[in-house]
Design a protein around this motif. Structure first.
Motif, PDB file in Angstrom:
ATOM      1  N   ASP A 571      47.386  34.874 -11.426  1.00 23.46           N
ATOM      2  CA  ASP A 571      47.774  36.164 -11.105  1.00 23.46           C
ATOM      3  C   ASP A 571      48.682  36.832 -11.758  1.00 23.46           C
ATOM      4  N   PRO A 573      44.983  37.665 -14.042  1.00 26.37           N
ATOM      5  CA  PRO A 573      44.242  36.717 -14.325  1.00 26.37           C
ATOM      6  C   PRO A 573      44.339  36.363 -16.010  1.00 26.37           C
ATOM      7  N   ASN A 629      38.035  35.383 -13.834  1.00 28.36           N
ATOM      8  CA  ASN A 629      38.937  36.014 -12.952  1.00 28.36           C
ATOM      9  C   ASN A 629      40.250  35.244 -13.000  1.00 28.36           C
ATOM     10  N   GLY A 630      40.713  34.476 -13.754  1.00 27.91           N
ATOM     11  CA  GLY A 630      41.884  33.745 -14.017  1.00 27.91           C
ATOM     12  C   GLY A 630      41.710  32.384 -13.157  1.00 27.91           C
TER      13      GLY A 630
END
Length: 723
Positions: A571, A573, A629-630
């Motif tokens: 975070d 991503p 999404n990472g």
């Protein structure tokens, strides 16, 4: 019958000449013709020797009756010879014997002495008219049989051809009738009162006849059929469909002296079968001894060893199916003695070069003998550190008593199976010597023929023996060798079992680091029970606590045995941050420990790439590794197994059905693996076994840490933050 003195004078030549020329033997039911040599046993004619109605003896059956005469005087013929032949024929008719021959011997010497006699043919003609009717070939002339002349030789040849033809005709006819009667008897096997032992003796009679004719293959077929018939009854008994006569074979085992293969026929056991007093082991021993004799006649000694191994395993199962009472260790003695007896029998008919070239056929017997000797040693307390106690000694005495006295045929042999077993059970030292000799020989044989897995299995047994003897340093070599093979080939259960043994061994040897590494792998092994896993995990925690208190040595253990990295979640991503920005990394760890583990610190090392075009490079990397999404996911790994095993093909399993050709009913159902050759292929290279060595990273600027955590069994999420 007839002139006994005449026959006696001709017998040496007759017995010598009859088997010389082979005859083509044509049999019924489309069986292929064979060339056989006829050997006959001539006995003087007596009415009491003629077979009675219902007599099934084929070996003593008189196939051809011959009347011998050298009568050359018509008056003598009328007064004595004719009456004698008439009486002889009447007796034969009374016993339904239609196979006979009259031989008239002609001699020039007698012709010269009698000038007033009729020509020889007149006597022959009279005999043919009086007795032969339409069977004129049943009277033959043998001219000057004792002279060495061409005429005499021609006469002999013609006579012998006729004799062979008539003998073979009679034999074939009576053999066919015997086989028909035997089949009829076999078809009655579902009737009450049918006896397998009685039927056994009938079919064995047929086997004896074939053996006498040197048709060993046909003789072997008879015993194989008896073997199959008995086996089927035992299987049916196990399925709840028992025949009454099988109860004879359910007697408790009281003797376990092994197979007897040095006699062509074991008359003692044959008599037990005949009298319906044989145990299961008696019947099996006798049956196999006959099969063995015939296979050796057929020069197929390696089939003897193969059949022997099947027999020994089958007997163990049959005794269980029939619920026969067997004293502890008795069957081990029987199998051990039988293995060595078979091996010595084969050695007796093969030279050393043949034996060495055919180790693959005999090594199974060596291995089975080793296994049974080990069982006996454990049972009799000969493999323990302290040696046998009084109970063990009593058991040994009972086992030796069940062997009985040594057989006369092996009494003078220094290395007979009987002597070997008796010596091996006599003391701890003797047992160890015999067991180690057998084990090392078996391992060497397996290794020489490329059966490495089997060699490692025997090695594991040796390791277990050394552990019992408190010699862990000797055991470790075998356990490490086995573990290496099982890891390479992915045998998970065997790996677990071997690691447990190795852990015990390392603990005894004081190899702390190795022991803790093995314990960590076992603590995360799902093939163990929960309690076992907890105990191994506790071993590691106890050691850690001790070292923390004493400030002692540090032991570095690889992480993969404790926990698996499942995912990384970045975070932002794209994992790209500006200088002074914040990066959050959530790590998902799968703890393989069975209990919660207090962890002082978990650290991850982050490598920052400071470049102008880092956006593009990071995007390329994330695209290549297909993050979502990472989130980066890591493949599942089995702790302690090399990654190369994941490349194996999947199992190709198929259902298999076998149906009866007669009524299409289902006989057997099963599952077969069609690519077993791919799955069981040995890994020749050992490079796949080398586990990557653990890296210990030093503290640095880009180390993210979390302190004082508790890793629960299963999934744990840990968040690391950086600025």
């Amino acid at each position: 019958a007839g002139d006994q003195n005449l026959f006696t004078s001709l017998y040496p030549t007759l017995s010598q000449q009859l088997p010389r020329e082979p005859m083509e033997w044509r049999r019924s039911y489309g069986r292929a013709p064979k060339m056989i040599h006829l050997e006959s046993n001539f006995v003087q004619f007596k009415e009491e020797l003629l077979p009675k109605e219902g007599n099934k003896a084929l070996l003593t059956f008189p196939f051809l009756h011959i009347y011998w005469t050298e009568c050359c005087d018509t008056e003598v013929y009328k007064t004595t010879v004719k009456d004698d032949i008439t009486k002889w024929q009447n007796v034969l008719k009374a016993h339904n014997s239609v196979d006979w021959l009259i031989v008239v011997v002609e001699s020039d010497a007698k012709k010269k002495n009698k000038t007033n006699i009729l020509p020889r043919t007149s006597i022959v003609d009279k005999i043919r008219n009086d007795f032969c009717n339409k069977q004129s070939d049943r009277c033959v002339v043998l001219s000057d049989p004792l002279k060495d002349s061409s005429r005499s030789q021609e006469s002999w040849n013609a006579f012998l051809t006729k004799l062979r033809t008539l003998l073979l005709m009679s034999f074939t006819k009576n053999l066919g009738k015997f086989e028909d009667d035997m089949r009829t008897l076999r078809e009655k096997r579902t009737e009450a009162g049918w006896s397998f032992c009685e039927y056994f003796m009938v079919q064995e009679e047929l086997a004896f006849v074939f053996e006498m004719l040197q048709q060993f293959e046909d003789a072997l077929v008879q015993y194989d059929e008896l073997d199959a018939l008995f086996s089927q009854y035992v299987v049916n008994f196990g399925a709840g469909d028992g025949a009454n006569w099988l109860t004879f074979f359910c007697q408790p085992v009281r003797s376990w002296n092994g197979l007897i293969l040095r006699k062509p026929i074991d008359m003692e056991k044959r008599e037990l079968i005949q009298n319906q007093e044989a145990t299961l082991l008696d019947l099996r021993s006798y049956l196999f001894s006959r099969q063995c004799t015939l296979l050796i006649f057929l020069q197929r000694p390696w089939e003897v060893s193969q059949r022997a191994l099947e027999l020994l395993h089958n007997c163990v199962q049959e005794l269980k199916l029939l619920e026969v009472s067997v004293p502890p260790g008795a069957l081990d003695c029987w199998v051990f003695l039988s293995c060595l007896e078979v091996l010595q029998r084969i050695e007796g008919c093969c030279d050393r070069a043949q034996i060495d070239a055919n180790v693959s056929h005999t090594v199974g017997l060596w291995s089975y003998a080793t296994e049974k000797l080990k069982s006996l040693g454990y049972l009799c307390g000969l493999a323990s550190e302290k040696g046998p106690n009084s109970e063990d000694l009593n058991r040994t005495v009972d086992l030796l008593a069940g062997l009985g006295a040594e057989r006369p045929e092996t009494a003078n042999a220094s290395q007979s199976p009987y002597k070997k077993l008796k010596e091996a059970l006599s003391s701890v030292e003797a047992f160890e010597k015999h067991y180690l000799d057998l084990s090392h020989a078996t391992i060497e044989m397996y290794t020489n023929i490329g059966r490495i897995r089997s060699a490692k299995l025997v090695g594991k047994d040796l390791a277990e023996f050394y552990m019992r003897k408190k010699s862990p340093q000797k055991a470790e070599v075998y356990l490490q060798g086995a573990l290496k093979t099982y890891l390479a080939e992915g045998w998970a259960l065997l790996v677990t079992h071997t690691r447990k043994q190795l852990a015990e061994c390392q603990k005894h040897l004081g190899q702390i680091e190795n022991y803790l590494q093995t314990s960590s792998l076992l603590a995360g092994d799902n093939h163990l029970t929960e309690d076992e896993r907890k105990s191994f995990c506790q071993e590691i925690l106890d050691f850690a606590n001790q070292q923390a208190e004493k400030q002692g040595q540090k032991v570095i253990l690889p992480m993969h045995s404790f926990a698996q990295l499942k995912t990384l979640h970045f975070d932002p991503p794209n994992a790209v941050v500006h200088v002074g920005g914040k990066l959050s990394i959530e790590v998902t760890l799968l703890s393989q420990m069975p209990i919660p583990v207090q962890v002082d610190q978990i650290a991850i090392h982050v490598h920052f790439s400071i470049e102008k075009n880092s956006y593009r490079k990071t995007a390329e990397w994330l695209t290549k590794h297909k993050t979502s999404n990472g989130v980066i996911s890591f493949p599942n790994e089995v702790a302690g197994f090399p990654l190369s095993r994941n490349n194996l093909p999947a199992l190709e399993l198929y259902e298999m059905y076998e149906r009866s050709p007669s009524d299409n009913s289902l006989n057997t159902a099963g599952i077969i693996c069609k690519n077993v050759h791919m799955l069981l292929r040995r890994q020749e290279s050992s490079s796949s076994l080398d586990m990557p060595s653990g890296l210990t990273l030093e503290d640095g600027a880009h180390v993210l840490k979390c302190n004082n955590l508790i890793l629960e069994p299963g999934v744990n999420k840990i968040t690391f933050n950086t600025q």
